[in-house]
Design an enzyme around this catalytic site. Structure first.
Site, PDB file in Angstrom:
ATOM      1  CG  HIS A   1      -8.262 110.896  12.413  1.00 42.03           C
ATOM      2  ND1 HIS A   1      -8.875 110.494  13.582  1.00 42.03           N
ATOM      3  CD2 HIS A   1      -7.491 111.955  12.749  1.00 42.03           C
ATOM      4  CE1 HIS A   1      -8.501 111.282  14.571  1.00 42.03           C
ATOM      5  NE2 HIS A   1      -7.652 112.181  14.093  1.00 42.03           N
TER       6      HIS A   1
ATOM      7  CD  GLU B   1     -11.447 108.287  12.151  1.00 46.71           C
ATOM      8  OE1 GLU B   1     -11.507 109.490  12.455  1.00 46.71           O
ATOM      9  OE2 GLU B   1     -10.377 107.638  12.147  1.00 46.71           O
TER      10      GLU B   1
ATOM     11  CB  CYS C   1      -4.314 110.563  16.091  1.00 47.79           C
ATOM     12  SG  CYS C   1      -4.117 112.328  15.796  1.00 47.79           S
TER      13      CYS C   1
END
Length: 423
Positions: free
Chosen positions: A395, A397, A311
């Site tokens: 992202h 995760e 990011c």
């Protein structure tokens, strides 16, 4: 108080002329509203509009408040996630922003301590269509309204979120002011929205940790996945905290990494003295051009050790390599963004939260665009094998999900392992 009487009559009659036929029973009820002899007005049995959202385009949206009271200014963005509002609330990348949830029903699962993505809420406020009047989840510890009140975060509901979202899509992200203060006029709030700006502001400094610390927690066993991809080796990763989410750290730890988290201003020389196997540049809020000190740090580390940017980290790598970043019209915010992996042709559904992107045309030769957002064609991933770096704009995760991109952590581990073998 004087009230009129209620009249009730019941008529029991046959449906047909035959007395033994089917019978029906009809009710007639006559009633009237009560009148108060004292002349005092009765309070409405429901909450009335007591808040306003004033946007910089001059529009005023009446709403009902929950959470904290007062007046707050921020950039309004919309998020298309269907679940995970608590993770959104605690994502540091939303610092300085009002998050409008396009999913209309929010608050039905309450909140719990396990779903926190950081130590506090950094967003400016929450805008939703319908606030759940009850919670139903076995992990719930308190309601969303109580949670925001304790953390001094403003929220509004019973506002037309679809209309606001369409306005943001057409006009781009807008600065807005939330207020529950009747003493402030619409004109005063409009002036606040038009004199505040988020562009060029260093938002990272307020969300980053102040001192280095070690992270050891892994993803809990009941939530873990891709556990068959683990390596027996342990790799030391220095993670720059530009607003890092806890689940990024948990996923790295689950893939066998020993993690040292350092502040955003941590000198590159100090990082290299730790002799890490790899460096992570994390997600974070705001404009990458507003943090030139972070770009310089990235420049000093590139080529020295394997690097993974997520990011904000991806954007900082783009600038450090000589590329440019730009502000998007309304950004990407949600858990359902399709991304194409250009290396293998697969499509991943991803979680995203950013208002800036890297211009791939500005990057030097040798830098490979590895992922593309299928909604608008923007750059979603980079790699520079000669300089031992990789990055994603979104992202991987992705808590609470989707988990399509989780294996990128394994790719980072492989990058560190190969570099370790060479050295």
């Amino acid at each position: 108080m004087a009230t009129n009487a209620m009249h009730l009559s019941v008529i029991n009659r046959p449906l047909l002329a035959n007395p033994n036929s089917l019978r029906v029973r009809s009710f007639t009820v006559r009633c009237s509203t009560g009148s108060v002899s004292t002349g005092a007005s009765l309070a409405a049995p429901w909450k009335l509009a007591d808040a306003r959202l004033v946007l910089e385009d001059g529009s005023v949206w009446k709403a009902k408040s929950f959470g904290a009271s007062g007046t707050q200014v921020g950039e309004v963005v919309f998020n298309t996630s269907l679940t995970g509002y608590q993770e959104i609330l605690t994502d540091p990348s939303y610092a300085g922003q009002f998050v409008l949830m396009t999913n209309p029903h929010i608050g039905n699962t309450g909140v719990n301590i396990d779903d926190e993505e950081s130590i506090k809420c950094f967003l400016a406020g929450l805008i939703i269509r319908s606030l759940s009047i009850s919670t139903s989840n076995y992990r719930c510890t308190e309601s969303l309204s109580d949670y925001l009140l304790k953390r001094n975060i403003m929220g509004i509901y019973d506002v037309d979120t679809r209309a606001i979202t369409r306005r943001l899509r057409e006009d781009g992200s807008l600065i807005g002011v939330l207020s529950t203060e009747e003493s402030k006029t619409d004109e005063e709030l409009l002036e606040m929205s038009r004199t505040w700006d988020i562009v060029g502001v260093d938002l990272i400094s307020n969300v980053s940790c102040k001192q280095p610390y070690e992270w050891v927690e892994k993803t809990g066993s009941e939530w873990d996945f891709n556990s068959n991809r683990r390596h027996e080796e342990t790799f030391h990763v220095v993670a720059y905290d530009f607003g890092i989410k806890h689940n990024i750290l948990r996923r790295l730890a689950s893939y066998g990494c020993k993690i040292t988290v350092v502040p955003s201003t941590w000198p590159a020389a100090e990082t290299l003295k730790m002799k890490p196997d790899g460096v992570l540049f994390s997600n974070g809020p705001g404009d990458p051009s507003a943090v030139p000190y972070a770009v310089e740090t990235v420049k000093e580390i590139i080529g020295k050790v394997p690097i993974f940017g997520i990011c904000m980290g991806h954007q900082l790598l783009g600038q450090a390599l000589g590329g440019k970043t730009y502000k998007m019209k309304f950004g990407h915010h949600g858990g359902n963004h399709p991304v194409r992996n250009l290396r293998n042709g697969s499509v991943e559904i991803s979680a995203q939260n950013h208002n800036y992107a890297v211009d791939p045309e500005s990057l030097p030769s040798g830098v490979e665009v590895t992922h593309v957002n299928l909604n608008d064609g923007s750059c979603a991933g980079l790699a520079f094998p000669q300089r031992k770096l990789m990055s994603l704009q979104y992202h991987p995760e992705a808590s609470p999900g989707p988990h399509d991109s989780d294996l990128v952590f394994d790719h980072f581990v492989e990058l560190m392992r190969k570099e370790k073998q060479r050295s």
